[in-house]
Design an enzyme around this catalytic site. Structure first.
Site, short mmCIF file in Angstrom:
data_model
loop_
_atom_site.label_atom_id
_atom_site.label_comp_id
_atom_site.label_asym_id
_atom_site.label_seq_id
_atom_site.Cartn_x
_atom_site.Cartn_y
_atom_site.Cartn_z
N GLN A 101 1.20 -1.38 0.10
CA GLN A 101 -0.05 0.15 -0.04
C GLN A 101 0.81 0.89 -0.63
OE1 GLN A 101 -3.75 -0.85 2.86
NE2 GLN A 101 -2.00 -1.65 3.32
N ASP A 104 5.67 4.85 -1.14
CA ASP A 104 7.61 4.72 -2.02
C ASP A 104 8.32 3.15 -2.43
OD1 ASP A 104 8.44 1.97 0.07
OD2 ASP A 104 7.64 3.44 2.13
N HIS A 121 -1.29 1.73 -4.13
CA HIS A 121 -1.61 2.83 -3.97
C HIS A 121 -1.28 3.48 -5.08
CE1 HIS A 121 -4.19 2.03 0.04
NE2 HIS A 121 -4.61 1.16 -1.05
N SER A 190 -2.32 -1.00 9.60
CA SER A 190 -3.34 -1.11 10.54
C SER A 190 -4.58 -1.76 9.72
CB SER A 190 -3.88 0.20 10.68
OG SER A 190 -4.65 1.00 9.64
P1 OAD Z 1 -1.20 2.82 9.34
O1 OAD Z 1 -0.72 4.22 9.74
O2 OAD Z 1 -2.55 3.52 8.82
O3 OAD Z 1 -0.74 1.63 9.93
C1 OAD Z 1 0.57 1.65 9.98
C2 OAD Z 1 0.77 0.25 10.60
O4 OAD Z 1 1.80 0.10 11.40
C3 OAD Z 1 0.19 -0.29 12.33
O5 OAD Z 1 -0.44 -1.31 12.55
C4 OAD Z 1 1.42 0.08 13.25
O6 OAD Z 1 1.37 -0.86 14.63
C5 OAD Z 1 2.49 -0.44 12.25
N1 OAD Z 1 3.72 -0.32 13.22
C6 OAD Z 1 4.52 1.16 13.03
N2 OAD Z 1 5.63 1.31 13.40
C7 OAD Z 1 5.80 -0.04 13.10
C8 OAD Z 1 7.45 -0.99 12.71
N3 OAD Z 1 8.23 -0.20 13.28
N4 OAD Z 1 7.13 -2.05 12.63
C9 OAD Z 1 6.14 -3.10 12.07
N5 OAD Z 1 5.00 -2.12 12.43
C10 OAD Z 1 4.87 -0.76 12.78
O7 OAD Z 1 -0.84 2.98 7.89
P2 OAD Z 1 -1.38 1.53 6.43
O8 OAD Z 1 -2.09 0.76 6.93
O9 OAD Z 1 -0.09 1.54 5.63
O10 OAD Z 1 -4.14 5.03 1.70
O11 OAD Z 1 -2.02 2.88 6.05
C11 OAD Z 1 -3.35 2.09 4.91
C12 OAD Z 1 -3.04 3.17 3.49
O12 OAD Z 1 -4.56 4.52 4.38
C13 OAD Z 1 -2.23 4.12 2.80
O13 OAD Z 1 -2.00 3.38 2.13
C14 OAD Z 1 -2.94 5.08 2.80
C15 OAD Z 1 -3.63 5.28 4.26
O14 OAD Z 1 -4.55 6.24 4.16
C16 OAD Z 1 -4.07 6.20 0.76
O15 OAD Z 1 -3.43 7.35 1.35
C17 OAD Z 1 -5.06 6.21 0.02
#
Ligand code: OAD
Length: 246
Positions: A101, A104, A121, A190
């Protein structure tokens, strides 16, 4: 372990492992996540910077938001988690598809096979023209006066990322891979945004084992969850997989 492909169960040309990655895998490279404390969506209004309507209302604001993110990305480096997934792809060619997703390019810079990385994405280092659809690499700031090389339109160039309300990319290929996988692994996401958030259920319905690797569990849907920093738990998991299927 039970995490490797069962011989003969899957078609040879389909990857046995599908790995979904999210912002958490790039967090230790210095790129912010979205929904963690101090995440991007606590500082910016998603409706303003990540929707076609927001772009139509205030293109300058949107371009500046992505220009700042592009600069961060160009300063960032892949981390041990990206490198471990690239190693898995190298050592099991064709068997580990990365569906990210993330916009980068850290999977690719770590050495992942670009053919087997799907940016559902979109990609921050690409831009496309809203007028003619032409797409090209883009590493500089993007301005609202930018001119399209292909059709000459001015003001129509935008970052080649998928905004809320737009269709994610390569959905058919992703769904086919998820349905045919033996193992589905979700790393650092998440699970708040669909369709990606629904892949764990699709994988389970089709008989895959499911594993979450995250700082903290995002849901109880997975067969197994391992918690910790991506740079610790992803390399450890890759070594296990490689040892089990040596
Ligand atoms: P989120 O910011 O929603 O979630 C980040 C996840 O990474 C969380 O579950 C954290 O627990 C985990 N996390 C943080 N630091 C970490 C680490 N060092 N090691 C392992 N896990 C870690 O980001 P995404 O789920 O990627 O979409 O968000 C999904 C989409 O929402 C993105 O692609 C973007 C956003 O809005 C669009 O912009 C269309």
């Amino acid at each position: 372990m039970g995490e490797t492909a069962e011989p003969g169960r899957k078609r040879a040309e389909t990857p046995s492992i599908v790995i979904l990655t999210g912002a958490g895998i790039s967090a230790e490279s210095g790129l912010g996540t979205f929904r963690d404390k101090d995440g991007l969506w606590s500082r910016y209004d998603l409706e303003e910077v990540a929707t076609p309507q927001g772009f139509a209302r205030n293109p300058k604001l949107v371009q500046e938001f992505y220009n700042a993110r592009r600069k961060n990305l160009l300063d960032a480096k892949p981390n041990a988690a990206h490198e471990a997934l690239a190693k898995l792809q190298r050592e099991r060619p064709g068997h580990a598809l990365i569906v990210t997703q993330n916009i980068d390019d850290l999977h690719e810079r770590a050495g992942a096979d670009p053919q087997d990385v799907i940016h559902m994405h979109g990609e921050l280092l690409k831009a496309h023209c809203n007028a003619c659809g032409a797409r090209r690499d883009w590493r500089e700031d993007l301005s609202i006066e930018a001119r399209c090389d292909a059709c000459g339109a001015v003001g129509a160039m935008r970052p080649s990322v998928v905004w809320f309300g737009e269709y994610p990319l390569e959905m058919a290929r992703i769904e086919e891979a998820v349905e045919n996988a033996s193992l589905f692994v979700s790393i650092g996401t998440s699970g708040q945004v669909y369709p990606a958030a629904g892949y764990v259920e699709i994988a389970q319905i089709h008989g895959a084992r499911t594993l979450e690797l995250n700082l903290e569990r995002s849901s109880s849907s997975f067969d197994e969850a391992r918690t910790g920093k991506a740079t610790d738990i992803v390399p450890a998991w890759v070594e296990e997989i490689l040892a089990a299927s040596a």
